[in-house]
Design a protein around this motif. Structure first.
Motif, short mmCIF file in Angstrom:
data_model
loop_
_atom_site.label_atom_id
_atom_site.label_comp_id
_atom_site.label_asym_id
_atom_site.label_seq_id
_atom_site.Cartn_x
_atom_site.Cartn_y
_atom_site.Cartn_z
N LEU A 218 0.75 -1.09 0.14
CA LEU A 218 -0.18 0.14 0.21
C LEU A 218 0.67 1.01 0.09
O LEU A 218 0.47 2.42 -0.36
N LEU A 219 2.21 1.42 1.31
CA LEU A 219 2.86 2.53 1.04
C LEU A 219 3.31 2.19 -0.08
O LEU A 219 3.47 3.81 -0.86
N ASP A 220 3.65 1.75 -1.71
CA ASP A 220 3.85 1.91 -2.56
C ASP A 220 3.48 2.22 -3.69
O ASP A 220 3.51 3.07 -4.60
N VAL A 221 1.90 1.70 -3.68
CA VAL A 221 0.24 2.44 -3.79
C VAL A 221 0.64 4.27 -4.40
O VAL A 221 -0.01 4.99 -4.57
N LEU A 222 0.26 4.18 -2.48
CA LEU A 222 0.28 5.71 -2.14
C LEU A 222 1.37 6.56 -2.90
O LEU A 222 0.88 8.09 -3.08
N ARG A 223 3.18 6.14 -2.61
CA ARG A 223 3.88 6.62 -3.35
C ARG A 223 3.64 6.90 -4.67
O ARG A 223 3.52 8.15 -4.96
N ASP A 224 4.11 5.96 -5.01
CA ASP A 224 4.14 6.18 -6.10
C ASP A 224 3.00 6.07 -7.52
O ASP A 224 3.50 6.40 -8.79
N LYS A 225 2.39 5.62 -7.17
CA LYS A 225 1.08 5.00 -8.21
C LYS A 225 -0.02 6.11 -8.21
O LYS A 225 -0.40 6.93 -9.36
N LEU A 226 -0.25 6.78 -6.61
CA LEU A 226 -1.01 8.26 -6.78
C LEU A 226 -0.75 9.19 -5.96
O LEU A 226 -1.72 9.69 -6.07
N ASN A 227 0.56 9.74 -6.34
CA ASN A 227 0.96 10.45 -5.90
C ASN A 227 0.70 11.82 -4.37
O ASN A 227 1.45 12.79 -3.91
N LEU A 228 0.93 10.68 -3.64
CA LEU A 228 0.67 10.63 -2.04
C LEU A 228 1.66 10.59 -0.89
O LEU A 228 1.69 9.56 -0.62
N THR A 229 2.68 11.64 -1.40
CA THR A 229 3.93 11.34 -1.51
C THR A 229 4.53 11.56 0.51
O THR A 229 5.20 11.57 0.90
#
Length: 159
Positions: free
Chosen positions: A25-36
């Motif tokens: 989920l961390l990777d999805v948030l940061r890398d796919k959804l740009n929620l860094t």
């Protein structure tokens, strides 16, 4: 491997994304959804920097697969502020100088918010226990604990 289609709610908004079965989920948030705002500290669930809530449960997003967010309600640090108005915890952290480098701060804020939603009048011991899974190497914990305790008091007085 084929990607998995996930429908979820993040910070109050419906979100669809595709992810690999092994993506966190961390990777999805940061890398796919740009929620860094959610940070990776250790990648093993030991530091709490990646803390988010999933269905009102505090979790380390580095230990949860992105596909597990299907149908869930996820809240990240980006969802704490109300438009341009900071959450009272964010304001208190600034006032009490309870942040420095910023790596741990988002996870601590999410964890503290989760605590205050469940227990609006925590003791200092309860705050320390609740935040024990969040490591900070810059500020020490005294300022963080004081900021959370003051916010709890302010929120109780405001209601």
């Amino acid at each position: 491997m084929s990607q998995i289609h996930v429908k979820t709610t993040i910070n109050g908004d419906p979100v669809d994304f595709l992810c690999e079965p092994e993506e966190t989920l961390l990777d999805v948030l940061r890398d796919k959804l740009n929620l860094t705002g959610t940070k990776e500290g250790c990648g093993s669930g030991d530091c709490g920097a990646c803390s988010v809530t999933v269905d009102d449960r505090l979790v380390c997003s580095c230990l949860m697969l992105g596909a597990e967010a299907e149908g869930c309600v996820v809240s990240t640090i980006e969802g704490m502020a109300n438009g341009d108005e900071l959450h009272p915890l964010q304001t208190s952290f600034i006032k009490h100088a309870a942040l420095q480098c910023g790596v741990c701060t988002p996870g601590i804020l999410v964890a503290a918010k989760s605590l205050l939603e469940k227990k609006p009048d925590p003791t200092e011991e309860e705050v320390r226990y609740w935040l024990a899974g969040n490591l900070c190497r810059c500020t020490g914990y005294d300022k963080i604990i004081r900021a959370v305790m003051q916010t709890a008091k302010d929120l109780r007085e405001a209601s």
